[in-house]
Design an enzyme around this catalytic site. Structure first.
Site, PDB file in Angstrom:
ATOM      1  N   ASP A   1      -9.191  -3.689  -7.314  1.00  0.00           N
ATOM      2  CA  ASP A   1      -7.758  -3.549  -7.784  1.00  0.00           C
ATOM      3  C   ASP A   1      -7.991  -2.652  -9.251  1.00  0.00           C
ATOM      4  OD1 ASP A   1      -5.369  -4.016  -9.722  1.00  0.00           O
ATOM      5  OD2 ASP A   1      -5.111  -5.781  -8.081  1.00  0.00           O
TER       6      ASP A   1
ATOM      7  N   SER B   1       1.534  -9.218  -8.541  1.00  0.00           N
ATOM      8  CA  SER B   1       1.364  -8.170  -9.530  1.00  0.00           C
ATOM      9  C   SER B   1       2.422  -8.850 -11.051  1.00  0.00           C
ATOM     10  CB  SER B   1       1.744  -7.024  -9.010  1.00  0.00           C
ATOM     11  OG  SER B   1       1.510  -5.962  -9.869  1.00  0.00           O
TER      12      SER B   1
ATOM     13  N   HIS C   1      -4.746  -2.246  -5.165  1.00  0.00           N
ATOM     14  CA  HIS C   1      -3.445  -3.114  -5.789  1.00  0.00           C
ATOM     15  C   HIS C   1      -2.477  -3.373  -4.824  1.00  0.00           C
ATOM     16  CE1 HIS C   1      -1.433  -5.458  -8.832  1.00  0.00           C
ATOM     17  NE2 HIS C   1      -0.472  -4.557  -8.638  1.00  0.00           N
TER      18      HIS C   1
END
Length: 460
Positions: free
Chosen positions: A362, A220, A395
């Site tokens: 995501d 991320s 995510h």
């Protein structure tokens, strides 16, 4: 307006804190010696002697060279001490305009013997915040209050670094957003990451010398630093022996991320990235200063000092582009387009093997941008890349199920096992089913659990 009494009190308090910090940071020297850990750690805002050495000292130092070093105690969520050796190093790096800046990284060495040089993993944690007290170097310390103040991602992700420590590897964790907390500024983060590795490999007590095999890991917000470091390696720090890079939930294209977040639940977090980018791109900052509506300017002031938890929770469903006065799509206006182009991955192909993964669902960083990045890399016949799209995650879960597989892949690279040539692209029901990943996770958790009963982490 503060009263004169309050102003004098603040000036006195700041001066005392600065003086105390200079004493704990130790002298600036070519080979500074480590000072003992502070009893109560200070956040960067109250620790200028260590985090902000004099500009002339920084400018006179080579990129990656250490300016100051001190021991620290690290802990889970600031509470449970971890039995390892740890230091902070202040070192020189460069911003995206190649101007000298100070940087800080945390170096961690596990207990137990290891072959020389010790393998090294550079872990780029997802700071995703816009204040110094949210940085990993503070958040990881024993008795820090970062978790209470909203930095929950850094201590949670540190469990992946502990899995690396349980393997006997050394770990370097850079504050890759830099001294101004420039969240999402990838080229800046890449340089700070590479210079952090330079600092780590020059620090003898870490036992990872200049020839040590080095891996990169980031997810991320950490993928932004990892991906740009991988692309910059061949031109910025080619002497580093980086043998593999693993990045997941990839922030490959910030324009695509902003477009996906507009009016959605994740817009508060993406707005924080916009704020962070103004701290590294002056033309972009000037553009927003002229164009943002009153709501946007108020949000800049409110969100400026916040860590990731509150950045995400505060005012979701924002119309990000609607707050910018523009005759067309503001992403096409020159100052915005130039910033987005500079931060977009794919300008060069990394010269080490890559392991990439992304949730097919995501909700924060678009899958299509990572697909495009992989396609760009794979046009080069010399690329070695493994890419997995995980279909049983979003995510956050994608890191939980994909992180062990990434670390297992990195273990092979650090052990000298050649990566498969070419590109391998696949779709998985869950990466938790990757052969060996569950065993690796179990071993890592067992090692972590044993530390609760007095076994040092990484002891063999």
């Amino acid at each position: 307006m503060k009263s004169p009494f309050v102003q004098r009190w603040l000036a006195l308090a700041t001066g005392l804190l600065a003086a105390a910090t200079v004493l704990t940071a130790g002298p600036v020297a070519a080979e500074p010696s480590a000072t003992p850990p502070p009893v109560i750690p200070l956040p960067p805002e109250w620790d200028p002697g260590f985090y902000l050495p004099p500009a002339d000292v920084v400018a006179a130092t080579e990129p990656g060279a250490i300016i100051a070093v001190r021991q620290v105690r690290i802990a889970d969520f600031g509470l449970l001490p971890i039995d390892v050796d740890a230091w902070q190093v202040s070192y020189r790096s460069n911003n995206s305009r190649d101007e000298a800046i100070p940087a800080v990284a945390t170096l961690v060495k596990p207990r137990g013997q290891a072959p020389s040089p010790r393998k090294l993993l550079s872990v780029q944690l997802a700071e995703d915040s816009t204040a110094g007290y949210c940085a990993p170097s503070y958040a990881l310390q024993h008795l820090s209050v970062a978790a209470v103040a909203g930095q929950i991602v850094v201590p949670a992700e540190f469990l992946f670094a502990q899995a690396a420590l349980s393997q006997g590897w050394a770990v370097v964790i850079p504050d890759h957003q830099g001294p101004n907390s420039a969240y999402a500024a990838g080229p800046l983060a890449g340089r700070i990451t590479l210079d952090g590795i330079r600092a780590a490999t020059s620090f003898a007590p870490l036992e990872a010398g200049p020839t040590a095999p080095v891996g990169l890991y980031g997810y991320s917000g950490g993928s932004i630093a990892t991906g740009h470091a991988a692309e910059l390696h061949s031109t910025y720090a080619p002497e580093l022996n980086i043998v593999g890079a693993a990045e997941g939930g990839v922030g490959a294209d910030l324009g695509a991320a902003l477009s996906m977040a507009n009016n959605q639940m994740t817009s508060g977090l993406v707005f924080a990235a916009v704020l962070g980018l103004t701290r590294e791109y002056p033309d972009f900052a000037g553009y927003l200063d002229q164009r943002l509506d009153p709501l946007g300017k108020a949000l800049f002031a409110i969100k400026s000092p916040l860590c990731v938890q509150y950045q995400s929770a505060l005012l979701p469903f924002l119309n990000l582009t609607g707050m910018i006065g523009s005759d067309g799509n503001p992403l096409d206006d020159p100052p915005v387009a130039a910033m987005l182009d500079d931060t977009r991955m794919g300008k060069s192909v990394p010269d080490m093997p890559l392991f990439v993964w992304h949730s097919a669902w995501d909700e924060i960083l678009p899958l299509a941008a990572t697909d495009t990045l992989v396609d760009t890399y794979c046009r080069d016949p010399a690329t070695s890349l493994t890419y997995t799209r995980d279909h049983a995650s979003e995510h956050i879960i994608a890191e939980v199920v994909g992180g062990p597989a990434a670390l297992l892949w990195l273990r092979d690279r650090l052990d000298g096992v050649p990566a498969a040539p070419g590109c391998t692209i696949s779709d998985a029901g869950t990466m938790g089913a990757t052969p060996g990943a569950l065993d690796f996770l179990g071993e890592s958790l067992a090692a972590k659990f044993a530390t609760l009963f007095g076994t040092p982490l990484g002891a063999r």
